[in-house]
Design a protein around this motif. Structure first.
Motif, mmCIF file in Angstrom:
data_model
loop_
_atom_site.group_PDB
_atom_site.id
_atom_site.type_symbol
_atom_site.label_atom_id
_atom_site.label_comp_id
_atom_site.label_asym_id
_atom_site.label_seq_id
_atom_site.Cartn_x
_atom_site.Cartn_y
_atom_site.Cartn_z
ATOM 1 N N ALA A 270 -15.766 -2.209 -53.912
ATOM 2 C CA ALA A 270 -15.858 -0.756 -53.795
ATOM 3 C C ALA A 270 -16.572 -0.338 -52.515
ATOM 4 C CB ALA A 270 -16.565 -0.180 -55.014
ATOM 5 N N VAL A 271 -17.535 -1.152 -52.056
ATOM 6 C CA VAL A 271 -18.241 -0.823 -50.804
ATOM 7 C C VAL A 271 -17.235 -0.683 -49.668
ATOM 8 C CG1 VAL A 271 -19.842 -1.692 -49.063
ATOM 9 C CG2 VAL A 271 -20.425 -1.873 -51.484
ATOM 10 N N GLY A 272 -16.369 -1.684 -49.522
ATOM 11 C CA GLY A 272 -15.365 -1.623 -48.453
ATOM 12 C C GLY A 272 -14.386 -0.482 -48.633
ATOM 13 N N GLU A 273 -14.004 -0.194 -49.891
ATOM 14 C CA GLU A 273 -13.054 0.884 -50.149
ATOM 15 C C GLU A 273 -13.627 2.240 -49.729
ATOM 16 O OE1 GLU A 273 -9.654 0.565 -52.062
ATOM 17 O OE2 GLU A 273 -10.164 -0.996 -50.601
ATOM 18 N N PHE A 274 -14.871 2.519 -50.106
ATOM 19 C CA PHE A 274 -15.430 3.840 -49.822
ATOM 20 C C PHE A 274 -15.864 3.980 -48.370
ATOM 21 C CE2 PHE A 274 -16.288 3.740 -54.532
ATOM 22 C CZ PHE A 274 -15.295 4.654 -54.835
ATOM 23 N N LEU A 275 -16.202 2.868 -47.716
ATOM 24 C CA LEU A 275 -16.537 2.948 -46.293
ATOM 25 C C LEU A 275 -15.325 3.352 -45.462
ATOM 26 C CD1 LEU A 275 -18.907 -0.091 -45.684
ATOM 27 C CD2 LEU A 275 -19.485 2.330 -45.538
ATOM 28 N N ARG A 276 -14.132 3.092 -45.978
ATOM 29 C CA ARG A 276 -12.919 3.497 -45.256
ATOM 30 C C ARG A 276 -12.833 5.006 -45.124
ATOM 31 N NH1 ARG A 276 -8.216 0.712 -48.505
ATOM 32 N NH2 ARG A 276 -6.937 1.330 -46.715
ATOM 33 N N LEU A 277 -13.481 5.728 -46.038
ATOM 34 C CA LEU A 277 -13.460 7.191 -45.977
ATOM 35 C C LEU A 277 -14.533 7.741 -45.041
ATOM 36 C CD1 LEU A 277 -12.866 7.851 -49.764
ATOM 37 C CD2 LEU A 277 -11.322 8.516 -47.929
ATOM 38 N N GLY A 278 -15.407 6.870 -44.528
ATOM 39 C CA GLY A 278 -16.420 7.292 -43.576
ATOM 40 C C GLY A 278 -17.332 8.380 -44.119
ATOM 41 N N ALA A 279 -17.557 9.393 -43.286
ATOM 42 C CA ALA A 279 -18.460 10.482 -43.661
ATOM 43 C C ALA A 279 -17.804 11.502 -44.580
ATOM 44 C CB ALA A 279 -18.964 11.188 -42.399
#
Length: 316
Positions: A270-279
Motif C-alpha cells: 500500500a505504501v507504494g500504491e499511495f505514493l503514486r498519487l503524490g501530494a
C-alpha cells in the motif's frame, strides 16, 4: 442415426454427441430422438439452414468474435483466417460489405499496456490435451517454495486473461489454475480422463477471480484524496480499489478533499500504491501505513535535497 453411429461417423465420443445434440436444441434446431433399439436422432423433415439466414448484426458479430493473437498462439491463426474468408465468400453481397467494414474499423488487442507477452511454447500441447481429454505430467514454476514442482493434471479448459493464458485443471482432488507460461516441461500421458459434465468453465473462472480478489485484499485504509487524486484513482489503482473508493466516498470537505475507505493487500504494498498519487493523497489510517508513507516521503525529499546526481554532487 443413433448416437453411436454419429460418434463413429464424426470420430468423437458418444458423450460428445449427447452434448452437441443439447447445444443444437438450445440453438433452435428441430432435432429430435426416439429411444429404444430402433431409435435414434432425426432432423425434422424439410429443415435446412443457410448462411444467407444470418441477420446483419449476426454477420457483423462473427467478425468481432475472433482474437487473432490468441488464435495464432494456439496454432489456429491460418485456420481462423481461412474460416473468415469462406464465411465472407458465402455471405450475400450486402452482408459481405457490412462485415468487411467491421474488420476495417474495429481491432481487438487483448494484452494490457506496459506488459510483455508471455512466452507459451507449451500452449498447443496443453490445448490438445484439453480438447482430447488427455492427462498431462508437467514441471511447474510457482511463486512459493519449493518453486519448481511436478504435477499430474487433468486439463478442463483454457482461459486467456489480459493476454495471458491460464489452464484450469484437476490436480488430485482439487481444481486449480495454472499459468501456461510457467510450465517448464510437459509430457502428455497415455491415459484419458472424463471431464465432469456439470463443470462450467465460465462459472469457475468468475469464482476464481472473486476469491483471488478477496484473498489479495486483507485490510483497509482510510485516505483523503484531492479532486485530482480522486480523478487519477481509476488510472493508477485496480478496479476493486476504485469501486470501493467510489462506494465509500464521503462528501467533500471545505478544501474539496474526499475521504474514502479502500482495501489494501499489505502495508508494504500500500505504501507504494499511495505514493503514486503524490501530494494528492493523505493516508489517515491505519497508523502504521501513515507512518510508513511519511517515512518514505521524507527519504525521497532527503535524496533530492542532497543534490546527488550519479557520482556528482551539485549545490542545493
Amino acid at each position: 442415426m443413433t448416437a453411436q453411429a454419429l460418434a463413429e461417423r464424426l470420430e468423437v465420443s458418444v458423450r460428445t454427441i449427447y452434448r452437441d445434440v443439447e447445444s443444437l436444441h438450445a440453438a433452435g434446431i428441430p432435432l429430435y430422438g426416439d429411444a429404444g433399439p430402433r431409435g435414434g436422432y432425426q432432423l425434422l423433415d424439410g429443415y435446412r439452414t443457410r448462411l444467407t439466414g444470418l441477420t446483419p448484426d449476426e454477420a457483423e458479430s462473427l467478425f468481432l468474435a475472433g482474437l487473432p493473437g490468441p488464435a495464432a498462439e494456439l496454432g489456429l491463426g491460418a485456420v481462423v483466417t481461412a474460416a473468415q474468408l469462406k464465411l465472407m465468400a458465402a455471405l450475400p453481397e450486402e452482408l459481405r460489405d457490412r462485415a468487411g467494414r467491421i474488420q476495417q474499423r474495429f481491432h481487438l488487442d487483448a494484452p494490457s499496456w506496459y506488459r510483455d507477452q508471455d512466452p507459451v511454447p507449451h500452449l498447443p500441447a496443453v490445448a490438445d490435451a484439453v480438447w482430447n481429454e488427455h492427462a498431462l505430467q508437467i514441471r511447474y514454476r510457482r511463486w512459493k517454495a519449493p518453486q519448481e514442482v511436478d504435477r499430474r493434471l487433468e486439463p478442463y479448459g483454457l482461459v486467456v486473461k489480459a493476454g495471458r493464458w491460464y489452464l484450469v485443471a484437476r490436480s488430485g482432488e482439487q481444481v486449480r489454475t495454472y499459468r501456461v507460461s510457467q510450465i517448464l516441461r510437459l509430457r502428455p500421458l497415455p491415459e484419458r480422463f472424463t471431464r465432469p459434465e456439470d463443470f462450467d468453465l465460465v462459472a469457475y473462472w468468475q469464482g476464481h477471480l472473486a476469491e483471488f480478489e478477496a484473498r489479495l485484499r486483507w485490510g483497509q485504509a482510510v485516505v483523503r484524496l484531492s479532486p485530482d487524486g480522486l480523478r487519477r484513482l481509476a488510472d493508477l489503482m485496480t478496479p476493486g480499489v476504485v469501486t470501493a473508493a467510489r462506494a465509500s466516498a464521503e462528501p467533500a470537505d471545505a478544501e474539496g478533499w474526499t475521504r474514502v475507505t479502500v482495501p489494501i493487500e499489505s502495508i508494504g504494498h500500500a505504501v507504494g500504491e499511495f505514493l503514486r498519487l503524490g501530494a494528492d493523497a493523505e493516508v489517515i489510517s491505519p497508523p502504521e501505513l501513515r507512518e510508513r508513507v511519511l517515512t518514505a516521503a521524507e527519504q525521497v525529499a532527503l535524496l533530492y535535497r542532497a543534490g546527488h546526481i550519479g557520482n556528482s554532487i551539485f549545490p542545493t
